[in-house]
Scaffold this motif. Structure first.
Motif, PDB file in Angstrom:
ATOM      1  N   ALA A   1       0.810  -1.225   0.000  1.00  0.00           N
ATOM      2  CA  ALA A   1       0.000   0.000   0.000  1.00  0.00           C
ATOM      3  C   ALA A   1       0.842   1.274   0.000  1.00  0.00           C
ATOM      4  CB  ALA A   1      -0.931  -0.017   1.211  1.00  0.00           C
TER       5      ALA A   1
ATOM      6  N   GLU B   1       1.395   8.035  -1.875  1.00  0.00           N
ATOM      7  CA  GLU B   1       1.590   9.393  -2.405  1.00  0.00           C
ATOM      8  C   GLU B   1       0.658   9.704  -3.580  1.00  0.00           C
ATOM      9  OE1 GLU B   1       6.134  10.293  -2.056  1.00  0.00           O
ATOM     10  OE2 GLU B   1       5.735   8.151  -1.776  1.00  0.00           O
TER      11      GLU B   1
ATOM     12  N   PHE C   1      -3.130   0.555   5.075  1.00  0.00           N
ATOM     13  CA  PHE C   1      -3.931  -0.229   6.025  1.00  0.00           C
ATOM     14  C   PHE C   1      -3.522  -0.017   7.481  1.00  0.00           C
ATOM     15  CE2 PHE C   1      -4.395  -2.338   1.988  1.00  0.00           C
ATOM     16  CZ  PHE C   1      -5.766  -2.551   1.942  1.00  0.00           C
ATOM     17  N   ARG C   2      -2.193   0.041   7.714  1.00  0.00           N
ATOM     18  CA  ARG C   2      -1.740  -0.030   9.097  1.00  0.00           C
ATOM     19  C   ARG C   2      -1.058   1.236   9.632  1.00  0.00           C
ATOM     20  NH1 ARG C   2      -1.499  -4.679   6.645  1.00  0.00           N
ATOM     21  NH2 ARG C   2      -2.649  -6.384   7.608  1.00  0.00           N
TER      22      ARG C   2
ATOM     23  N   TRP D   1      -7.163  -0.001   8.643  1.00  0.00           N
ATOM     24  CA  TRP D   1      -7.384  -0.924   9.770  1.00  0.00           C
ATOM     25  C   TRP D   1      -7.258  -0.224  11.131  1.00  0.00           C
ATOM     26  CZ3 TRP D   1     -10.077  -3.317   6.880  1.00  0.00           C
ATOM     27  CH2 TRP D   1      -9.710  -4.223   5.904  1.00  0.00           C
TER      28      TRP D   1
ATOM     29  N   HIS E   1      -3.393 -10.058  -4.387  1.00  0.00           N
ATOM     30  CA  HIS E   1      -4.622  -9.927  -3.603  1.00  0.00           C
ATOM     31  C   HIS E   1      -5.819  -9.537  -4.473  1.00  0.00           C
ATOM     32  CE1 HIS E   1      -2.099  -9.279   0.321  1.00  0.00           C
ATOM     33  NE2 HIS E   1      -2.061 -10.510  -0.120  1.00  0.00           N
TER      34      HIS E   1
ATOM     35  N   THR F   1       5.626  -1.929   1.843  1.00  0.00           N
ATOM     36  CA  THR F   1       4.795  -2.934   2.524  1.00  0.00           C
ATOM     37  C   THR F   1       5.286  -3.128   3.954  1.00  0.00           C
ATOM     38  OG1 THR F   1       4.032  -5.230   2.578  1.00  0.00           O
ATOM     39  CG2 THR F   1       6.145  -4.840   1.476  1.00  0.00           C
ATOM     40  N   SER F   2       4.311  -3.351   4.858  1.00  0.00           N
ATOM     41  CA  SER F   2       4.659  -3.578   6.263  1.00  0.00           C
ATOM     42  C   SER F   2       5.290  -4.953   6.459  1.00  0.00           C
ATOM     43  CB  SER F   2       3.408  -3.439   7.138  1.00  0.00           C
ATOM     44  OG  SER F   2       2.396  -4.298   6.669  1.00  0.00           O
TER      45      SER F   2
ATOM     46  N   ASN G   1      11.085   1.986   2.447  1.00  0.00           N
ATOM     47  CA  ASN G   1       9.979   2.188   3.387  1.00  0.00           C
ATOM     48  C   ASN G   1      10.383   3.306   4.347  1.00  0.00           C
ATOM     49  OD1 ASN G   1       7.940   1.795   5.512  1.00  0.00           O
ATOM     50  ND2 ASN G   1       7.569  -0.182   4.538  1.00  0.00           N
TER      51      ASN G   1
ATOM     52  N   ALA H   1       8.536   6.336  -1.270  1.00  0.00           N
ATOM     53  CA  ALA H   1       8.841   5.643  -2.531  1.00  0.00           C
ATOM     54  C   ALA H   1       8.929   6.593  -3.720  1.00  0.00           C
ATOM     55  CB  ALA H   1       7.771   4.582  -2.790  1.00  0.00           C
TER      56      ALA H   1
HETATM   57  P1  OAD Z   1       0.273  -1.681   5.162  1.00  0.00           P
HETATM   58  O1  OAD Z   1      -0.705  -0.559   5.342  1.00  0.00           O
HETATM   59  O2  OAD Z   1       0.299  -2.785   6.155  1.00  0.00           O
HETATM   60  O3  OAD Z   1       1.740  -1.085   5.114  1.00  0.00           O
HETATM   61  C1  OAD Z   1       2.048   0.036   4.314  1.00  0.00           C
HETATM   62  C2  OAD Z   1       3.545   0.247   4.419  1.00  0.00           C
HETATM   63  O4  OAD Z   1       3.878   1.333   3.570  1.00  0.00           O
HETATM   64  C3  OAD Z   1       4.038   0.628   5.822  1.00  0.00           C
HETATM   65  O5  OAD Z   1       5.159  -0.175   6.154  1.00  0.00           O
HETATM   66  C4  OAD Z   1       4.423   2.090   5.686  1.00  0.00           C
HETATM   67  O6  OAD Z   1       5.530   2.443   6.533  1.00  0.00           O
HETATM   68  C5  OAD Z   1       4.786   2.174   4.236  1.00  0.00           C
HETATM   69  N1  OAD Z   1       4.633   3.502   3.616  1.00  0.00           N
HETATM   70  C6  OAD Z   1       3.804   4.502   3.969  1.00  0.00           C
HETATM   71  N2  OAD Z   1       3.961   5.570   3.158  1.00  0.00           N
HETATM   72  C7  OAD Z   1       4.915   5.222   2.254  1.00  0.00           C
HETATM   73  C8  OAD Z   1       5.533   5.882   1.146  1.00  0.00           C
HETATM   74  N3  OAD Z   1       5.194   7.135   0.790  1.00  0.00           N
HETATM   75  N4  OAD Z   1       6.499   5.212   0.455  1.00  0.00           N
HETATM   76  C9  OAD Z   1       6.854   3.950   0.797  1.00  0.00           C
HETATM   77  N5  OAD Z   1       6.301   3.283   1.834  1.00  0.00           N
HETATM   78  C10 OAD Z   1       5.349   3.908   2.556  1.00  0.00           C
HETATM   79  O7  OAD Z   1       0.071  -2.228   3.663  1.00  0.00           O
HETATM   80  P2  OAD Z   1       0.537  -3.611   3.048  1.00  0.00           P
HETATM   81  O8  OAD Z   1       1.846  -4.059   3.551  1.00  0.00           O
HETATM   82  O9  OAD Z   1       0.350  -3.471   1.579  1.00  0.00           O
HETATM   83  O10 OAD Z   1      -4.572  -7.259   2.331  1.00  0.00           O
HETATM   84  O11 OAD Z   1      -0.589  -4.570   3.599  1.00  0.00           O
HETATM   85  C11 OAD Z   1      -0.617  -5.896   3.187  1.00  0.00           C
HETATM   86  C12 OAD Z   1      -2.031  -6.380   3.095  1.00  0.00           C
HETATM   87  O12 OAD Z   1      -2.701  -6.173   4.329  1.00  0.00           O
HETATM   88  C13 OAD Z   1      -2.898  -5.633   2.091  1.00  0.00           C
HETATM   89  O13 OAD Z   1      -2.744  -6.102   0.767  1.00  0.00           O
HETATM   90  C14 OAD Z   1      -4.270  -5.885   2.595  1.00  0.00           C
HETATM   91  C15 OAD Z   1      -4.025  -5.624   4.066  1.00  0.00           C
HETATM   92  O14 OAD Z   1      -4.920  -6.175   4.941  1.00  0.00           O
HETATM   93  C16 OAD Z   1      -5.820  -7.653   2.125  1.00  0.00           C
HETATM   94  O15 OAD Z   1      -6.757  -6.876   2.131  1.00  0.00           O
HETATM   95  C17 OAD Z   1      -5.946  -9.114   1.865  1.00  0.00           C
END
Ligand code: OAD
Length: 253
Positions: free
Chosen positions: A35, A40, A46-47, A53, A130, A199-200, A224, A242
């Motif tokens: 995400a 940007e 999400f987190r 979330w 996903h 990604t987290s 990240n 990013a």
């Molecule tokens: P998360 O919301 O868990 O993590 C987003 C990550 O992006 C975090 O580690 C942030 O620090 C980072 N971040 C924020 N702004 C940023 C930027 N400008 N440039 C680079 N990084 C940045 O999202 P995901 O890891 O994608 O699944 O979450 C994984 C899955 O959990 C999703 O696909 C979704 C969710 O529940 C489902 O819905 C099945």
């Protein structure tokens, strides 16, 4: 001294230069995005702060049970997300991955994002681990259809067969689509480098992709703003957004 062992003392500029060199040298490359790469562009993560979330419970909105209990509520949430995402545009990070794909002989982009922005940017070798929020799938017959309509004509939408349509995304507790996952893990095992962006690194099996690549000898680059569980395993971990860092390492020499 190995490159990994000087990580702590490396400056940001050294990290960018090293990542740029490894990306340029790699003939087989896998990118994994989450995400954060779309943050940007305006897509909520999400987190993190303001993350979905933090405001909503996934068990109310993103599970098969939630959909069985209250399809209208689940659809209203997805319809709202479609409305948020529809006008948004890819950013410089999405575009940098297009440039990287064009110059890399064997390239695969595995994304956890359902927003479709990689495709809009022009990425062609993409697997959506996903699913996508722009595809609707029948809960009864095998029918699926692409639908970018915002707002949707009816909520909850129905298939011609009369059954409910569902969003073409993966919910908690569901298996990921087999073909994209197989392709992504095969590419990871072959990759010389893996680039992990925004990604987290908490959600499996996607989070295992860079681990598998690394175990097979790949150089791991993470982008990240925050450290993640992957950070200690990364050969280079670049702290920052990013849209600034990805163009820098793709265009750097
Ligand atoms: P998360 O919301 O868990 O993590 C987003 C990550 O992006 C975090 O580690 C942030 O620090 C980072 N971040 C924020 N702004 C940023 C930027 N400008 N440039 C680079 N990084 C940045 O999202 P995901 O890891 O994608 O699944 O979450 C994984 C899955 O959990 C999703 O696909 C979704 C969710 O529940 C489902 O819905 C099945």
């Amino acid at each position: 001294m190995s490159e990994a062992s000087i990580d702590v003392s490396r400056t940001a500029a050294e990290g960018i230069a090293l990542a740029a060199r490894r990306l340029r040298e790699a003939r087989r490359l896998v990118a994994l995005t989450g995400a954060g790469i779309s943050a940007e562009s305006g897509v909520p993560t999400f987190r993190g702060p303001g993350g979905l979330w933090r405001q909503y419970r996934p068990e109310d909105l993103a599970t098969p049970d939630a959909f069985a209990r209250d399809p209208r509520l689940v659809w209203e949430w997805y319809a709202w997300r479609r409305q948020v995402i529809a006008p948004l545009r890819p950013n410089a990070a999405h575009r940098a991955l297009v440039a990287l794909e064009k110059r890399t002989p064997e390239f695969l982009l595995a994304t956890q994002n359902v927003d479709g922005l990689h495709g809009t940017a022009g990425s062609a070798r993409v697997v959506e681990l996903h699913g996508t929020i722009w595809r609707l799938r029948c809960t009864s017959c095998a029918h699926t259809r692409e639908d970018r309509g915002v707002p949707l004509a009816e909520i909850p939408p129905r298939c011609a067969c009369g059954a409910l349509l569902r969003p073409g995304v993966v919910w908690f507790g569901e298996a990921l689509p087999e073909e994209p996952v197989t392709r992504a893990f095969e590419a990871a095992r072959e990759a010389e480098a893996v680039l992990v962006v925004g990604t987290s690194s908490l959600v499996y099996p996607a989070a295992a992709l860079p681990q598998v690549a690394r175990a097979a000898g790949a150089f791991v680059i993470e982008i990240n703003p925050e450290p993640t569980p992957l950070t200690p395993l990364a050969d280079v971990s670049l702290r920052g957004p990013a849209a600034a860092l990805l163009p820098a390492i793709v265009e750097g020499t």
